[in-house]
Structure formats: structure tokens, C-alpha cells
Design a protein around this motif. Structure first.
Motif, short mmCIF file in Angstrom:
data_model
loop_
_atom_site.label_atom_id
_atom_site.label_comp_id
_atom_site.label_asym_id
_atom_site.label_seq_id
_atom_site.Cartn_x
_atom_site.Cartn_y
_atom_site.Cartn_z
N TYR A 1 -4.58 9.53 -4.26
CA TYR A 1 -5.61 9.08 -3.31
C TYR A 1 -5.25 9.31 -1.85
CZ TYR A 1 -7.94 6.73 -7.16
OH TYR A 1 -8.59 6.47 -8.32
N TYR A 2 -4.00 9.03 -1.52
CA TYR A 2 -3.62 9.09 -0.10
C TYR A 2 -2.41 10.01 0.06
CZ TYR A 2 -6.01 4.49 0.23
OH TYR A 2 -6.90 3.46 0.17
N ALA A 3 -2.52 10.98 0.99
CA ALA A 3 -1.35 11.74 1.41
C ALA A 3 -0.42 10.79 2.16
CB ALA A 3 -1.77 12.88 2.32
N LYS B 1 -4.41 15.35 4.33
CA LYS B 1 -4.82 14.57 5.50
C LYS B 1 -5.51 13.28 5.09
CE LYS B 1 -5.62 17.84 9.23
NZ LYS B 1 -6.64 18.64 9.90
N TYR B 2 -5.68 12.39 6.06
CA TYR B 2 -6.35 11.10 5.85
C TYR B 2 -7.74 11.20 6.46
CZ TYR B 2 -5.96 5.98 5.13
OH TYR B 2 -6.08 4.68 4.69
N TYR B 3 -8.67 11.85 5.76
CA TYR B 3 -10.03 12.02 6.27
C TYR B 3 -10.89 10.82 5.92
CZ TYR B 3 -10.14 17.10 7.27
OH TYR B 3 -9.98 18.35 7.80
N GLY C 1 -2.75 2.52 12.97
CA GLY C 1 -3.66 2.65 14.11
C GLY C 1 -5.13 2.67 13.70
N ARG C 2 -5.40 2.84 12.41
CA ARG C 2 -6.79 2.80 11.93
C ARG C 2 -7.39 1.40 12.06
NH1 ARG C 2 -8.53 6.63 8.03
NH2 ARG C 2 -9.48 5.00 6.78
N VAL C 3 -6.50 0.40 12.09
CA VAL C 3 -6.96 -1.00 12.14
C VAL C 3 -6.31 -1.67 13.35
CG1 VAL C 3 -7.22 -3.12 10.78
CG2 VAL C 3 -7.01 -0.93 9.61
N GLN D 1 0.82 -1.22 0.00
CA GLN D 1 0.00 0.00 0.00
C GLN D 1 0.85 1.27 0.00
OE1 GLN D 1 -3.13 0.42 -0.40
NE2 GLN D 1 -3.61 2.42 0.42
N TRP D 2 1.95 1.25 0.76
CA TRP D 2 2.72 2.48 0.97
C TRP D 2 4.13 2.42 0.42
CZ3 TRP D 2 -0.26 6.38 2.44
CH2 TRP D 2 -1.46 6.08 3.10
N GLY D 3 4.59 1.22 0.05
CA GLY D 3 5.99 1.08 -0.38
C GLY D 3 6.94 1.26 0.79
N ARG E 1 -16.39 -6.59 13.32
CA ARG E 1 -16.65 -5.47 12.42
C ARG E 1 -15.37 -4.66 12.17
NH1 ARG E 1 -20.99 -2.24 15.44
NH2 ARG E 1 -19.35 -2.54 17.00
N TYR E 2 -15.24 -4.17 10.95
CA TYR E 2 -14.04 -3.39 10.59
C TYR E 2 -14.05 -2.03 11.27
CZ TYR E 2 -10.08 -2.42 7.50
OH TYR E 2 -8.82 -2.17 7.01
N PHE E 3 -15.26 -1.48 11.43
CA PHE E 3 -15.42 -0.19 12.12
C PHE E 3 -16.33 -0.42 13.33
CE2 PHE E 3 -15.64 0.65 7.46
CZ PHE E 3 -14.36 1.15 7.31
N1 UDP Z 1 -3.51 -2.47 7.03
C1 UDP Z 1 -2.80 -3.62 6.87
N2 UDP Z 1 -3.46 -4.80 6.67
C2 UDP Z 1 -4.80 -4.86 6.62
C3 UDP Z 1 -5.56 -3.69 6.77
C4 UDP Z 1 -4.87 -2.50 6.96
O1 UDP Z 1 -1.56 -3.61 6.90
O2 UDP Z 1 -5.35 -5.97 6.44
C5 UDP Z 1 -2.77 -1.20 7.25
C6 UDP Z 1 -2.26 -0.61 5.94
O3 UDP Z 1 -1.06 0.08 6.19
C7 UDP Z 1 -3.39 0.34 5.59
C8 UDP Z 1 -3.75 0.89 6.95
O4 UDP Z 1 -3.62 -0.23 7.83
O5 UDP Z 1 -2.95 1.35 4.70
C9 UDP Z 1 -5.11 1.51 7.05
O6 UDP Z 1 -6.08 0.61 6.57
P1 UDP Z 1 -7.52 1.11 6.06
O7 UDP Z 1 -8.35 -0.10 5.82
O8 UDP Z 1 -8.02 2.12 7.01
O9 UDP Z 1 -7.16 1.79 4.66
P2 UDP Z 1 -8.15 2.38 3.53
O10 UDP Z 1 -9.38 1.56 3.50
O11 UDP Z 1 -8.37 3.82 3.93
O12 UDP Z 1 -7.32 2.25 2.29
#
Ligand code: UDP
Length: 394
Positions: free
Chosen positions: A336-338, A371-373, A177-179, A163-165, A188-190
Motif C-alpha cells: 500500500y505505501y512506499a 511515491k505517496y500520491y 508533514g501530511r498532518v 503504521q511504519w514500524g 477538518r483533516y484536509f
Molecule cells: N499520523 C500520526 N497520527 C495521526 C495521523 C497521522 O502519527 O493521528 C502520521 C502517521 O505517520 C501517518 C502520517 O502521519 O502515516 C500520514 O497520515 P495520513 O492520514 O495522511 O495517512 P493515510 O491516510 O495516507 O494512511
């Protein structure tokens, strides 16, 4: 026509602020959008088989913000997921619930070990809590270390590299930290109260939002075709413009990237239609956390509830694979992503300072604010900005 406000970009940020200024502020609002459609990256459409697809990758609306939910509900009905949005990761032959939670723990370890580890996790972090993987990794307890290592290797490392390289250590902790790891049996994911998608799709919701006598939308128009940004002023069609300008695009591009490009991650979407009812056993999203070059596959009929509800007939199923890459600014690429880090933030601030010299110039959105909104936070911020602007006009 004289406009009281000009909004650049018809995504969620631009559309919400435009609607508020037009309706509550009684302002004449011009919305300029460079693409040939509204909705920004939330844009969806039906493909040849009638499957409702998200053109720019899966977008799921989720919120605890009652105000935002009520506000958007003026423009759409919802398909709220009966069990919340759920994601699994394909690891070997198995599918693991993501975020990693106590269900995942019991799937990975044998019964006795899992019970022991569960007790320890609850004792250490408290039942119901959320622990970012980078926090869990700091534990010096060998058992928790082992879980952290498992989650790191099987959920985060490869996915984040794709995703980020960069490794999870190299990116902002806010992102992983989002996950977090969940100390509960919540698949649930959220964890938000409302989770779903507009019943008939995002695009009709945006159409309803922008459908107001005080709003004019110009598609297929780059901001720079109508606006000239000077040091301390803006020209609209060549004449000084005194009204408010709300800019939701990439800020570096507004200034011809004079200090260098702001780094973003982009995505290539590979859509495939299949003449079968089901591709991934009813899972809307499967993350590929240890294999493949793509990060995830979305199967839209489950994401949108289209077949479940039965109101939009379709044949077969459509999936999309996401391949991340570094945005280069080439024609047709979309940022898409900052990429959140101190260096990029410092570069962003150099551009931001330039806009401060222009009266009534406002930056709003994932791109313009770097930002990551999430969608709901974006709508909230747009509602608040509109209130500020309306209060200032009085
Ligand atoms: N992430 C991961 N594995 C997963 C899900 C998420 O490594 O199975 C990490 C990854 O770095 C990702 C970040 O957590 O970019 C945030 O995930 P999110 O699902 O919030 O990303 P989005 O749906 O916004 O692309």
C-alpha cells in the motif's frame, strides 16, 4: 486486435490514462488488471448487510484542483462532506480533533493557559498557518516545546510506530508533514475545497470511466501473462510490441526483484458488522494514537454518507480496523505505501533505469513511481501523461 496502448493496472492512474487515450487520443487501449475487479485500492462494494465498504481501507477524495474535480465529475455525482472530513484521536477517555489545532489546544489545556499558548502560537507561526510536528519540535521556547511534546507523544509517536514500524524521526518528514499542527480553529483533516466520495461509490465511477468503445479490460490477468519485458523491447503475446505501455504496478516485481525487493508497508483489514445503528458516535474515522495494535477504525456509513443520503438502504453498521505490517511479497499481500527514504529511492532508481531502455514505456502511480500520491494528484498526473502521449502521436 492491435492495441495502440497497453495500460497495466485499473486503479485511478490506469483508468484515467486509459480513458483519455481512448477518448481524446482515439486510441485502442487494452487495460490489464491482475485482480478480479477494477478501481485498484479505491474499490468499494456493499457487504451482506448492504453497507457500502471500502475493501482496501478508507479512501476520501479531496482536492483544490478544479480540473481534476470537473474531470471526475463526468463519471460520478458526489457526496461532499457538509463539514469537511473530520478525524478524532482516542486518547484516554477523550476524543481529540486531528490535526491538532486550536480547538484541540483548548480541549487539552485549561482556559487561561490555552489562551496564552494560542497567542504565542499565532505570534510565532502566524494565524492560519500549518506547522509540521517535526518543525514545532525544533522550537526553543519552553511553552511551544511543551505543546510539541504533547502532540508528539499523543498523536504521532505510537501511531507512526504502528503504521511504519519506525519513529517519526526515522521516516520521511513528508509523511508526518501530511498532518501538520494547524494554527486555526479548523477541525477538518484536509483543507481542500472539495472533500467527499462518489455518491454511489468509487466502483461505479471507475465503471463509467472505463466504459468506452475503445477500451478493453482484461481482469484476473497478470501483466507477465501477456507481456515479456526484454532489455530494450516488449513482446505482447510473443510478438514485438511498438505501442505505448503505461505500467502502474510494483516495478521491482516486473523484474523479478533482481536487485532485491522494494520495501512497502501493507495492511490487514479486520471488518466487523454490528447490529447497531452507531458504533463511534457519528465519527467516520477514529485514530488510535496511544493505544491498541490497529491504527484507526473507520465506520463506513459516516464515510460514505449512505444513511444520511438514504439512497442505498442498509441495516446496522460496518467498521474496519487497520493493522499495518511489513509487505513481504507473499501471495495475497498488497503493497500500500512506499517507504520513502534515500536507500529505498536508490534501489527504486536501479529498476527505473532498466525501463528507460524500453521505448514508449511509462511508469505511473503510487507503486510504479514509488511515491505517496493522493487520489487527486494521481488523477492530475495521469491526465498530464495522457496529454503528452496524445501530443506525441500527432
Ligand atoms: N499520523 C500520526 N497520527 C495521526 C495521523 C497521522 O502519527 O493521528 C502520521 C502517521 O505517520 C501517518 C502520517 O502521519 O502515516 C500520514 O497520515 P495520513 O492520514 O495522511 O495517512 P493515510 O491516510 O495516507 O494512511
Amino acid at each position: 486486435m492491435t492495441y495502440d496502448a497497453i495500460v497495466i493496472g485499473a486503479g485511478i492512474a490506469g483508468s484515467v490514462v486509459a480513458r483519455q487515450l481512448a477518448e481524446r487520443g482515439g486510441q485502442q487501449v487494452l487495460v490489464i488488471e491482475q485482480r478480479d475487479h477494477i478501481g485498484g485500492n479505491c474499490y468499494d462494494r456493499t457487504d451482506e448487510a448492504g453497507v457500502l465498504v471500502h475493501e482496501y481501507g478508507p479512501h476520501i477524495f479531496h482536492t483544490n484542483d478544479e480540473g481534476v474535480y470537473e474531470y471526475l465529475s463526468r463519471f460520478t455525482e458526489w457526496y461532499l462532506y457538509p463539514q469537511g472530513h473530520q478525524v478524532v484521536a482516542k486518547v484516554g477517555d477523550g476524543l481529540l480533533p486531528i490535526p491538532f489545532n486550536l480547538n484541540t489546544l483548548h480541549q487539552v489545556y485549561d482556559e487561561k493557559k490555552a489562551a496564552e499558548l494560542e497567542r504565542k502560537l499565532i505570534e510565532t507561526y502566524g494565524e492560519g498557518n500549518r506547522v509540521p510536528i517535526m518543525e514545532l519540535k525544533k522550537s526553543d521556547d519552553p511553552d511551544i516545546q511543551a505543546i510539541a511534546q504533547f502532540v508528539y507523544e499523543n498523536v504521532f509517536l505510537r501511531y507512526t510506530m504502528k503504521q511504519w514500524g519506525q519513529t517519526p524521526e526515522e521516516i520521511s518528514p513528508e509523511v508526518t508533514g501530511r498532518v501538520p499542527v494547524l494554527i486555526s480553529y479548523d477541525n477538518r483533516y484536509f483543507q481542500d475545497k472539495y472533500q467527499g466520495v462518489p455518491l454511489d461509490g468509487f466502483t461505479p465511477m471507475f465503471e463509467a470511466m472505463l466504459n468506452h468503445p475503445n477500451i478493453t479490460v482484461k481482469l484476473h490477468t497478470k501483466a507477465t501473462e501477456l507481456l515479456t519485458i526484454q532489455e530494450q523491447a516488449v513482446l505482447f503475446e510473443g510478438k514485438p510490441y511498438e505501442g505505448a505501455i503505461i505500467f502502474t504496478g510494483a516495478l521491482d516485481e516486473l523484474y523479478d526483484c533482481r536487485f532485491g525487493r522494494l520495501p512497502y508497508r501493507s495492511l490487514r483489514f479486520d471488518f466487523e458488522h454490528l447490529e447497531t445503528e452507531d458504533y463511534q458516535q457519528k465519527h467516520s474515522v477514529v485514530n488510535y494514537t496511544v493505544s491498541e495494535d490497529f491504527t484507526r477504525i473507520t465506520e463506513f456509513v459516516y464515510l460514505t454518507g449512505q444513511r444520511e443520503i438514504g439512497h442505498l438502504p442498509c441495516a446496522g453498521t460496518t467498521i474496519v480496523r487497520e493493522y499495518p505490517f511489513a509487505y513481504s511479497g507473499a501471495d495475497g499481500e498488497i503493497p500500500y505505501y512506499a517507504i520513502l527514504n534515500d536507500e529505498n529511492r536508490a534501489l527504486y532508481e536501479k529498476y527505473e533505469v532498466l525501463t528507460k531502455a524500453i521505448p514508449h514505456f511509462y511508469l505511473l502511480g503510487r507503486l510504479a513511481e514509488y511515491k505517496y500520491y493522493n487520489m487527486d494528484a494521481m488523477a492530475r498526473r495521469a491526465l498530464d501523461l495522457a496529454e503528452e502521449l496524445i501530443a506525441a502521436q500527432k
